[in-house]
Design a protein around this motif. Structure first.
Motif, PDB file in Angstrom:
ATOM      1  N   GLY A 112       0.816  -1.213   0.000  1.00  0.00           N
ATOM      2  CA  GLY A 112       0.000   0.000   0.000  1.00  0.00           C
ATOM      3  C   GLY A 112       0.844   1.255   0.000  1.00  0.00           C
ATOM      4  O   GLY A 112       0.566   2.219  -0.718  1.00  0.00           O
ATOM      5  N   VAL A 113       1.911   1.235   0.797  1.00  0.00           N
ATOM      6  CA  VAL A 113       2.800   2.397   0.879  1.00  0.00           C
ATOM      7  C   VAL A 113       3.601   2.543  -0.415  1.00  0.00           C
ATOM      8  O   VAL A 113       3.641   3.612  -1.031  1.00  0.00           O
ATOM      9  N   GLY A 114       4.252   1.457  -0.824  1.00  0.00           N
ATOM     10  CA  GLY A 114       5.153   1.533  -1.965  1.00  0.00           C
ATOM     11  C   GLY A 114       4.450   1.793  -3.271  1.00  0.00           C
ATOM     12  O   GLY A 114       4.919   2.597  -4.091  1.00  0.00           O
ATOM     13  N   ARG A 115       3.317   1.139  -3.485  1.00  0.00           N
ATOM     14  CA  ARG A 115       2.594   1.329  -4.744  1.00  0.00           C
ATOM     15  C   ARG A 115       1.634   2.498  -4.670  1.00  0.00           C
ATOM     16  O   ARG A 115       1.701   3.433  -5.457  1.00  0.00           O
ATOM     17  N   GLY A 116       0.708   2.446  -3.718  1.00  0.00           N
ATOM     18  CA  GLY A 116      -0.395   3.397  -3.712  1.00  0.00           C
ATOM     19  C   GLY A 116       0.019   4.832  -3.452  1.00  0.00           C
ATOM     20  O   GLY A 116      -0.419   5.753  -4.155  1.00  0.00           O
ATOM     21  N   ARG A 117       0.848   5.058  -2.445  1.00  0.00           N
ATOM     22  CA  ARG A 117       1.234   6.431  -2.115  1.00  0.00           C
ATOM     23  C   ARG A 117       2.018   7.053  -3.263  1.00  0.00           C
ATOM     24  O   ARG A 117       1.772   8.200  -3.657  1.00  0.00           O
ATOM     25  N   ALA A 118       2.961   6.295  -3.812  1.00  0.00           N
ATOM     26  CA  ALA A 118       3.752   6.823  -4.926  1.00  0.00           C
ATOM     27  C   ALA A 118       2.878   7.074  -6.148  1.00  0.00           C
ATOM     28  O   ALA A 118       2.999   8.113  -6.808  1.00  0.00           O
ATOM     29  N   LEU A 119       1.976   6.145  -6.442  1.00  0.00           N
ATOM     30  CA  LEU A 119       1.160   6.255  -7.649  1.00  0.00           C
ATOM     31  C   LEU A 119       0.250   7.483  -7.610  1.00  0.00           C
ATOM     32  O   LEU A 119       0.182   8.257  -8.573  1.00  0.00           O
ATOM     33  N   PHE A 120      -0.448   7.691  -6.503  1.00  0.00           N
ATOM     34  CA  PHE A 120      -1.371   8.830  -6.430  1.00  0.00           C
ATOM     35  C   PHE A 120      -0.603  10.148  -6.324  1.00  0.00           C
ATOM     36  O   PHE A 120      -1.048  11.168  -6.865  1.00  0.00           O
ATOM     37  N   ALA A 121       0.516  10.147  -5.621  1.00  0.00           N
ATOM     38  CA  ALA A 121       1.316  11.374  -5.544  1.00  0.00           C
ATOM     39  C   ALA A 121       1.829  11.764  -6.924  1.00  0.00           C
ATOM     40  O   ALA A 121       1.806  12.954  -7.300  1.00  0.00           O
ATOM     41  N   LEU A 122       2.271  10.798  -7.701  1.00  0.00           N
ATOM     42  CA  LEU A 122       2.735  11.085  -9.051  1.00  0.00           C
ATOM     43  C   LEU A 122       1.580  11.523  -9.947  1.00  0.00           C
ATOM     44  O   LEU A 122       1.732  12.442 -10.759  1.00  0.00           O
ATOM     45  N   ALA A 123       0.433  10.880  -9.802  1.00  0.00           N
ATOM     46  CA  ALA A 123      -0.728  11.284 -10.584  1.00  0.00           C
ATOM     47  C   ALA A 123      -1.126  12.721 -10.266  1.00  0.00           C
ATOM     48  O   ALA A 123      -1.462  13.504 -11.165  1.00  0.00           O
ATOM     49  N   ALA A 124      -1.084  13.079  -8.987  1.00  0.00           N
ATOM     50  CA  ALA A 124      -1.420  14.448  -8.601  1.00  0.00           C
ATOM     51  C   ALA A 124      -0.421  15.438  -9.190  1.00  0.00           C
ATOM     52  O   ALA A 124      -0.802  16.539  -9.614  1.00  0.00           O
ATOM     53  N   ARG A 125       0.846  15.074  -9.232  1.00  0.00           N
ATOM     54  CA  ARG A 125       1.843  15.948  -9.847  1.00  0.00           C
ATOM     55  C   ARG A 125       1.579  16.121 -11.334  1.00  0.00           C
ATOM     56  O   ARG A 125       1.735  17.213 -11.879  1.00  0.00           O
ATOM     57  N   ILE A 126       1.178  15.051 -11.993  1.00  0.00           N
ATOM     58  CA  ILE A 126       0.822  15.145 -13.413  1.00  0.00           C
ATOM     59  C   ILE A 126      -0.365  16.088 -13.602  1.00  0.00           C
ATOM     60  O   ILE A 126      -0.386  16.925 -14.507  1.00  0.00           O
ATOM     61  N   LEU A 127      -1.359  15.970 -12.733  1.00  0.00           N
ATOM     62  CA  LEU A 127      -2.610  16.712 -12.904  1.00  0.00           C
ATOM     63  C   LEU A 127      -2.531  18.160 -12.448  1.00  0.00           C
ATOM     64  O   LEU A 127      -3.196  19.025 -13.004  1.00  0.00           O
ATOM     65  N   THR A 128      -1.732  18.429 -11.403  1.00  0.00           N
ATOM     66  CA  THR A 128      -1.722  19.770 -10.810  1.00  0.00           C
ATOM     67  C   THR A 128      -0.341  20.367 -10.624  1.00  0.00           C
ATOM     68  O   THR A 128      -0.230  21.555 -10.314  1.00  0.00           O
TER      69      THR A 128
END
Length: 218
Positions: A112-128
């Motif tokens: 959850g930490v390694g995949r999920g946190r990194a994935l959503f944080a990167l997605a947010a950087r892409i979006l905003t």
């Protein structure tokens, strides 16, 4: 635009700003490819070697090393120009590596930490252009819920408890327009965690819930 296997992640691409959809699609597909590595290789050592190859290949992009792998070509074309490094993307591999040779409670939480946190944080950087810690919390919860069906009883209990803690603060949250792709995935994860209905990705009820979030932000 690159094809996404997950129908719900493909759906929520429409909620992202048009100029960022190709980059978000590439990020989703990279995550899916790492998941395919885990499912395809039965031997822990083989899984670890293949995951390490992806990590090293992503990191090599930062040194300007070209790749013939089509997905890495898309990463270089759509994601890196947004100021996201290959090493940033390689962080997702840690979530897969957690399951490389173990599927117990500790591995589930590390996933959850390694995949999920990194994935959503990167997605947010892409979006905003930014990555808030609360968005990473949503990603951790989402990733834990996604892996619940194939965990044993002890790991499932630990993952569900942690997912609830991560996702509870998002109940009733109004999501800004640029982040509604992530908001839709978050509300569907909360729905899955409650067990209100059997999880059928892309079913009319789930699509309707995601569409309502796209319209209302909630």
């Amino acid at each position: 635009m690159i094809d996404i296997a997950d129908p719900e992640r493909a759906l929520v691409l429409a909620y992202a700003p048009a100029a960022r959809r190709a980059a978000l699609a590439t990020l989703w597909r990279l995550d899916e490819r790492l998941g395919e590595v885990l499912r395809a290789a039965h031997e822990p050592l083989i899984r670890a070697i293949r995951l390490a190859w992806w990590r090293e290949a992503l990191e090599a992009l930062d040194a300007g090393e070209a790749s013939s792998e089509p997905l890495l070509v898309e990463v270089a074309r759509t994601v890196l120009p947004l100021g996201i490094a290959g090493a940033d993307l390689a962080a997702i591999e840690a979530g897969g590596a957690a399951f490389a040779d173990d599927d117990g409670p500790e591995a589930a939480l590390a996933h959850g930490v390694g995949r999920g946190r990194a994935l959503f944080a990167l997605a947010a950087r892409i979006l905003t252009g930014e990555a808030g810690s609360d968005i990473a919390d949503a990603g951790e919860g989402w990733a834990l819920v996604a892996c619940l069906p194939w965990l044993d009883e002890a790991a499932r209990a630990a993952a569900a408890t942690r997912a609830e803690a991560c996702l509870a603060p998002f109940a009733g949250r109004r999501w800004p327009k640029r982040l509604r792709a992530l908001g839709a995935l978050t509300v569907l994860a909360r729905r899955d965690l409650r067990g209100d209905a059997p999880r059928r990705p892309g079913s009319p009820g789930r699509v309707a819930r995601a569409l309502w979030l796209a319209i209302s932000g909630r």
